[in-house]
Design an enzyme around this catalytic site. Structure first.
Site, PDB file in Angstrom:
ATOM      1  N   GLU A   1      -6.185  -7.472   0.356  1.00  0.00           N
ATOM      2  CA  GLU A   1      -6.411  -6.749  -0.897  1.00  0.00           C
ATOM      3  C   GLU A   1      -7.502  -5.726  -0.607  1.00  0.00           C
ATOM      4  O   GLU A   1      -8.441  -5.998   0.153  1.00  0.00           O
ATOM      5  CB  GLU A   1      -6.825  -7.686  -2.029  1.00  0.00           C
ATOM      6  CG  GLU A   1      -5.733  -8.662  -2.453  1.00  0.00           C
ATOM      7  CD  GLU A   1      -4.437  -7.977  -2.843  1.00  0.00           C
ATOM      8  OE1 GLU A   1      -4.500  -6.931  -3.527  1.00  0.00           O
ATOM      9  OE2 GLU A   1      -3.358  -8.480  -2.471  1.00  0.00           O
TER      10      GLU A   1
ATOM     11  N   HIS B   1      -0.959 -10.325  -6.362  1.00  0.00           N
ATOM     12  CA  HIS B   1      -2.046  -9.475  -5.858  1.00  0.00           C
ATOM     13  C   HIS B   1      -3.320 -10.254  -5.573  1.00  0.00           C
ATOM     14  O   HIS B   1      -4.375  -9.651  -5.369  1.00  0.00           O
ATOM     15  CB  HIS B   1      -2.314  -8.288  -6.784  1.00  0.00           C
ATOM     16  CG  HIS B   1      -1.136  -7.377  -6.915  1.00  0.00           C
ATOM     17  ND1 HIS B   1      -0.623  -6.673  -5.854  1.00  0.00           N
ATOM     18  CD2 HIS B   1      -0.350  -7.087  -7.980  1.00  0.00           C
ATOM     19  CE1 HIS B   1       0.429  -5.974  -6.257  1.00  0.00           C
ATOM     20  NE2 HIS B   1       0.628  -6.216  -7.535  1.00  0.00           N
TER      21      HIS B   1
END
Length: 345
Positions: free
Chosen positions: A132, A289
């Protein structure tokens, strides 16, 4: 983390005889003649099989495989599931996936009888990494993405189990303040990155963890990602910002999107993480995510592909800062033992 905001082994090696069940469906060959479809690769009328290019295959086993594939192509989704269930194989997935799974099961069984496998087809371990990174809404072209979560999921290709995981947050230095969009997308808070180490320290911890698993020394391994961006963009940018050379162990990897598309014969538009899961009959598990959750779900896809007979192998690399494909005709190779990269001058 790709730049697209809004992925029981079949068969018994000890089995002495390939199963030869019959398909109940009959297919007319002409007005006078009909042929029963069998999953043993043989025709009931004893006629000679000719390949699509008009010539015989050199080995009879490939004729049998081709005949079996033809029968499987004519099976309904319910028939496919029933046959997969009979062999205790996974029955979830769209019809094309089920056909591919059953074809590979029969192919492996028939080739196993023909000759024992020579050499290592698989890595001992696959390290799934899905970074990320800092981001802004719309992702402006000039924005420098910095890694803020470094997860690794260690998949044992022999047991098809996740053996261990690693996760560390990373403190960004160029854009130290996370955007509201980034916080909302990743679920990573400002406090978490403020308390985290900078990238060089986190990378050192990753390498120490990988060394503790004897990767590249005792065990053959490679990196696997969901797309090209993790290694070719996010890690590359981060190493430049941190004045480090690109780690040697991360210069080649498996892009599972490419592997999935090639194996199941689907276009790139059908290789996003959630779509791959859906087509394989699975739901996303966790928070989208989240780097660690994404990596675990990517590992689930890798497991299903291995079960379906896919030989996951390195298919991309970065050379001279450029993303390149790796030919499937090259020998299978693993990543080198992890070492801390040298500093850039």
């Amino acid at each position: 983390m790709e730049d697209e905001r809004g992925r029981e082994r079949g068969g018994d090696a000890a089995q002495q005889k390939t199963p030869r069940p019959e398909c109940e469906e009959s297919r007319p060959l002409s007005v006078e003649k009909k042929q029963r479809c069998r999953l043993d690769g043989k025709e009931t009328d004893g006629s000679k099989f000719i390949s699509s290019n008009g010539s015989d295959f050199s080995d009879p086993v490939y004729k049998e495989i081709a005949m079996t594939n033809g029968c499987i192509n004519r099976m309904s989704k319910e028939e496919l599931r029933a046959k997969l269930s009979e062999f205790k194989l996974e029955t979830r997935g769209v019809k094309d996936v089920l056909k591919k799974r059953l074809k590979n099961y029969y192919k492996k069984q028939k080739l196993m009888l023909k000759e024992s496998s020579a050499g290592d087809s698989y890595y001992d371990y696959i390290c799934i990494i899905d970074f990320e990174a800092t981001c802004e809404e719309g992702n402006p072209a000039e924005f420098l993405h910095e890694i803020i979560e470094f997860p690794v999921v260690l998949l044992n290709t022999h047991t098809l189990e996740i053996e261990d995981t690693f996760q560390q947050y990373v403190r960004p230095e160029v854009n130290a303040q996370l955007s509201e969009f980034c916080i909302g997308l990743t679920g990573i808070t400002q406090d978490q990155v403020d308390r985290a180490d900078a990238f060089p320290q986190v990378l050192k911890k990753v390498i120490e963890w990988m060394k503790s698993k004897e990767l590249g020394t005792k065990y053959k391994y490679c990196i696997l990602t969901d797309g090209s961006w993790d290694m070719s963009k996010f890690l590359s940018i981060q190493c430049r910002l941190s004045r480090l050379k690109h780690p040697a162990f991360a210069k080649k990897w498996i892009n599972i999107r490419k592997s999935y598309g090639n194996f199941y014969k689907v276009p790139r538009s059908q290789t996003k993480l959630t779509i791959m899961l859906e087509k394989l009959g699975m739901d996303y598990d966790g928070r989208p995510h989240s780097g660690l959750d994404d990596s675990k779900n990517i590992a689930r896809i890798a497991v299903r592909m291995l079960q379906d007979g896919c030989e996951l192998r390195i298919n991309e690399k970065i050379l001279g800062g450029q993303l390149m494909s790796v030919s499937s005709s090259l020998p299978v190779e693993g990543a080198p033992a992890p070492q801390m990269p040298h500093s850039r001058k």
